[in-house]
Motif scaffolding. Structure first.
Motif, PDB file in Angstrom:
ATOM      1  N   VAL A  27       0.466   9.465 103.886  1.00  0.00           N
ATOM      2  CA  VAL A  27      -0.065   8.118 103.662  1.00  0.00           C
ATOM      3  C   VAL A  27       1.074   7.130 103.477  1.00  0.00           C
ATOM      4  O   VAL A  27       1.037   6.008 104.012  1.00  0.00           O
ATOM      5  N   SER A  46       3.977   7.268 104.773  1.00  0.00           N
ATOM      6  CA  SER A  46       4.553   7.022 106.096  1.00  0.00           C
ATOM      7  C   SER A  46       3.737   5.976 106.852  1.00  0.00           C
ATOM      8  O   SER A  46       4.291   5.097 107.516  1.00  0.00           O
ATOM      9  N   GLU A  47       2.417   6.064 106.747  1.00  0.00           N
ATOM     10  CA  GLU A  47       1.558   5.038 107.358  1.00  0.00           C
ATOM     11  C   GLU A  47       1.838   3.664 106.780  1.00  0.00           C
ATOM     12  O   GLU A  47       1.867   2.658 107.492  1.00  0.00           O
ATOM     13  N   THR A  84       4.394   0.594 107.869  1.00  0.00           N
ATOM     14  CA  THR A  84       4.157  -0.463 108.859  1.00  0.00           C
ATOM     15  C   THR A  84       2.761  -1.052 108.740  1.00  0.00           C
ATOM     16  O   THR A  84       2.274  -1.681 109.682  1.00  0.00           O
ATOM     17  N   ALA A  85       2.122  -0.884 107.572  1.00  0.00           N
ATOM     18  CA  ALA A  85       0.693  -1.233 107.476  1.00  0.00           C
ATOM     19  C   ALA A  85       0.406  -2.525 106.733  1.00  0.00           C
ATOM     20  O   ALA A  85      -0.747  -2.813 106.431  1.00  0.00           O
ATOM     21  N   ALA A  89      -2.497  -3.000 103.897  1.00  0.00           N
ATOM     22  CA  ALA A  89      -3.487  -1.929 104.065  1.00  0.00           C
ATOM     23  C   ALA A  89      -4.911  -2.457 104.132  1.00  0.00           C
ATOM     24  O   ALA A  89      -5.872  -1.717 103.903  1.00  0.00           O
ATOM     25  N   GLU A 113      -5.079   0.514 110.693  1.00  0.00           N
ATOM     26  CA  GLU A 113      -3.639   0.679 110.529  1.00  0.00           C
ATOM     27  C   GLU A 113      -3.287   1.847 109.613  1.00  0.00           C
ATOM     28  O   GLU A 113      -2.132   2.270 109.569  1.00  0.00           O
ATOM     29  N   VAL A 114      -4.271   2.344 108.877  1.00  0.00           N
ATOM     30  CA  VAL A 114      -4.017   3.438 107.928  1.00  0.00           C
ATOM     31  C   VAL A 114      -5.098   4.503 108.081  1.00  0.00           C
ATOM     32  O   VAL A 114      -5.857   4.781 107.153  1.00  0.00           O
ATOM     33  N   LEU A 150      -5.081   7.751 108.103  1.00  0.00           N
ATOM     34  CA  LEU A 150      -5.053   8.876 107.172  1.00  0.00           C
ATOM     35  C   LEU A 150      -5.558   8.448 105.804  1.00  0.00           C
ATOM     36  O   LEU A 150      -6.356   9.161 105.183  1.00  0.00           O
TER      37      LEU A 150
END
Length: 405
Positions: free
Chosen positions: A250, A252-253, A256-257, A260, A265-266, A268
């Motif tokens: 999460v 790692s997501e 660049t999110a 949120a 874009e997220v 996971l």
């Protein structure tokens, strides 16, 4: 009270777990009342919802008030949904991004390294601050503290809640002082976009709302708008703390999110939230439905007046729909288009939760802020067991997190 009602009231979750895999997905609770969780039957109930009646909860009815929109029927209920639904979905949610960020940043900033805190209490305070600003345009600490004390007195202990119902016949009332303070706070709002301002607008389709009805709607929206979101947020943080590899995925997501706010874009994180909502749904049952004509349901001939209760928790724990249903596995939802049959964390029909999109937005934004800025360690993971607050499935109040970095 028969044995089934007793078990359901006093051993709720063990009782539900023992019945999740009944083949036909229906359980008579008493004459005239059925609990239903078979997916096709649930779909039929929700499709017929507009023609059914919606009697209030015996537990929450006295708490939220007789005029609560949660048990309104007909045109008045539809009018409330028209007024309140639009600002709580789609692109209109962007209006709240800055406010949510401000509230969450302040709350996370107070989680200093070395601090140990009760996770469910913390998420409830954050969610209440957010929803109060959306409903009445501000978060008056004095009024919200009084509201929290009252809700905790009524629902904070399952045993105490049952004792109130058995010995006194109902949960403790909010009291005239708190009711007046809530109405006064609502009427003093200067935010034209607050939900109260929309309800009280001269040209609204609801019509006239007196102070008693206004009180019931404020209490209902505050309660429903923070208890369920707070519970799901606490479960999300707990699961990510207990699953380091999932947490790293999460994070790692989130590189660049942005904030949120966009679930695409997220994926996971969104799958984690969906699995949290499956395993520990915000409420274990949806609102009662009363049949207005004789109906055959799963082989049961139900006369008019029969009360049917959609059982969310049971639907989510059917092993034929969700293999190993007690296992936390967000991958059930990754790469899936749509949701599985029988997945209904926000209810369905005309009672589908108005705040479902807002609630998920809050969970994503709160979780993202905590993961980015703090490292938590659960000091007593065995306390990570559900404890009912009314119908909300919250983590135990004993569950503690320690801020380690």
């Amino acid at each position: 009270m028969n044995r089934t009602e007793f078990e359901l009231a006093f051993r709720t979750l063990p009782f539900l777990d023992a019945h999740a895999d009944l083949p036909n997905g229906v359980l008579p609770i008493r004459p005239g009342r059925l609990m239903v969780w078979e997916p096709q039957a649930l779909d039929e109930i929700f499709r017929a919802d507009r023609g059914l009646r919606h009697p209030g909860s015996r537990s929450l009815g006295p708490l939220l008030g007789p005029k609560s929109l949660l048990w309104a029927d007909g045109e008045r209920h539809a009018a409330y949904r028209r007024v309140l639904g639009t600002p709580l979905r789609g692109r209109n949610l962007a209006r709240y991004h800055g406010m949510i960020t401000e509230v969450v940043d302040d709350a996370v900033g107070k989680l200093v390294p070395g601090k140990t805190f009760a996770l469910a209490d913390w998420t409830r305070q954050v969610a209440l601050d957010i929803v109060a600003r959306i409903i009445v345009g501000s978060a008056d600490r004095t009024v919200l503290a009084a509201f929290t004390r009252w809700i905790d007195r009524a629902l904070g202990s399952r045993r105490r809640t049952l004792a109130y119902r058995v010995l006194r016949g109902s949960l403790p009332e909010s009291g005239e002082d708190l009711d007046r303070a809530l109405v006064r706070l609502a009427k003093s709002t200067s935010d034209p976009h607050s939900l109260v301002a929309l309800m009280l607008a001269p040209d609204n389709p609801i019509g006239r709302i007196d102070d008693g009805e206004l009180r019931d709607q404020i209490v209902s929206l505050l309660f429903a708008g923070h208890e369920t979101t707070a519970s799901a947020t606490a479960w999300t943080l707990f699961q990510l703390t207990e699953n380091p590899r999932l947490r790293e995925g999460v994070l790692s997501e989130l590189d660049t999110a942005g904030n949120a706010s966009d679930p695409a874009e997220v994926p996971l994180l969104q799958a984690v939230i969906q699995e949290v909502l499956r395993l520990s749904p915000p409420v274990e049952v949806a609102g009662n439905r009363m049949l207005t004509e004789e109906t055959e349901l799963l082989g049961h001939r139900c006369p008019a007046g029969t009360v049917v209760t959609p059982a969310i928790y049971l639907a989510h724990h059917r092993s034929d729909v969700f293999p190993q249903p007690r296992r936390f596995d967000p991958h059930r939802f990754l790469g899936r288009k749509g949701t599985p049959a029988g997945y209904l964390p926000f209810g369905g029909g005309t009672r589908f939760c108005l705040g479902s999109q807002l609630g998920q937005l809050e969970i994503r934004m709160i979780t993202a802020a905590v993961l980015r800025r703090r490292t938590l360690r659960c000091v007593n993971p065995r306390a990570g067991k559900p404890a009912l607050r009314g119908h909300a499935m919250a983590p135990s109040n004993r569950l503690r997190m320690r801020v380690v970095a």
